[in-house]
Design an enzyme around this catalytic site. Structure first.
Site, PDB file in Angstrom:
ATOM      1  CB  SER A 145      -0.870  -0.040   1.376  1.00 20.73           C
ATOM      2  OG  SER A 145      -1.638   1.101   1.336  1.00 20.73           O
ATOM      3  CE1 TYR A 162      -4.353  -1.931   4.642  1.00 21.23           C
ATOM      4  CE2 TYR A 162      -3.629   0.256   4.337  1.00 21.23           C
ATOM      5  CZ  TYR A 162      -4.024  -0.746   3.816  1.00 21.23           C
ATOM      6  OH  TYR A 162      -3.906  -0.852   2.585  1.00 21.23           O
TER       7      TYR A 162
END
Length: 258
Positions: A145, A162
């Protein structure tokens, strides 16, 4: 001249393939000639994507799998091998995001993100790599990401687990790349920016202040569109990238430019 992007005769596994970016990638693999094994926990949704691929002349298999469970992963890989007889491409796409900072996140929420986003890639690779090594060929693409290298500043969007998990994906990618290039297995990662998906459609895409700010600072002026990740995925999964390994390619419209 041979088409370096042609995947005819190859078998690709896509995790998190029941919807969103994973389902899009599975369709793209089939369009480029690969047979595709779609893995996810929701078998009914997988069946719908498989039916779509088959209706368009492709070959696909739906396999229920929890990437964070070793027994489930092992059984899934055994099923893919029994059905197709080989594995050439692994797209580790399954992932989750949980909001919260280290101050207010529960241990259970933290562990869930780590289990799926990091342990899932470890387990899938653990059981796929031996098959690739036997054939001296493999393409592993890990979906990381943009949040592996930048973090949200809005407190309502803090996602510390995350950020951590996607940075770990980058580290694992480099380690595996160094170990397996000698076996003709390339390992690369992709860092998507904001794309509409099942993970984001009910969170970030409904957070209007965030979306406005994102569009304002992005050189593209918008999030990614459906299908805009597929070109990079196909490139890293094909012989066009035969001498490319350990790379982290950002697909984010320039938002990481500093």
């Amino acid at each position: 001249m041979n088409n370096l992007f042609n995947l005819t005769g190859k078998v690709a596994i896509v995790t998190g393939a029941s919807s969103g970016l994973g389902a899009d990638a599975a369709r793209a693999y089939a369009e480029y000639g690969a047979s595709v094994a779609l893995l996810a926990r929701r078998k009914d949704k997988l069946d719908n994507v498989v039916k779509e691929i088959e209706n368009n002349g492709g070959k696909a298999l739906a396999v229920q799998c929890d990437v964070a469970n070793e027994d489930s992963v092992k059984a899934a890989i055994d099923e893919v091998m029994k059905h197709f007889g080989q594995i050439d491409i692994l797209l580790n796409n399954a992932g989750v995001a949980t909001a919260g900072s280290v101050e207010n996140m529960s241990v259970e929420a933290w562990d869930k993100v780590m289990d799926i986003n990091v342990k899932g890639i470890f387990l899938m690779s653990k059981y796929v790599v031996p098959h690739m090594r036997d054939r001296k060929y493999g393409k592993i693409v890990n979906i990381a990401s943009i949040n592996a290298i930048i973090a949200d500043k809005d407190p309502s969007l803090f996602r510390h687990s995350y950020n951590t998990s996607k940075a770990a994906v980058r580290g694992l990618t480099m380690g595996m790349a160094a170990s397996y290039m000698q076996d003709n297995i390339t390992v690369n990662s992709i860092g998507p920016g904001l794309f509409e998906s099942e993970m984001t459609e009910n969170t970030l895409f409904k957070h209007e202040p965030f979306l406005r700010a994102y569009n304002a600072i992005s050189p593209a002026g918008r999030p990614g569109k459906k299908g805009e990740l597929n070109g990079t995925i196909i490139y890293l999964s094909s012989d066009a990238s035969s001498y490319v390994t350990s790379q982290h390619i950002l697909v984010e419209g320039g938002i990481a430019i500093v």
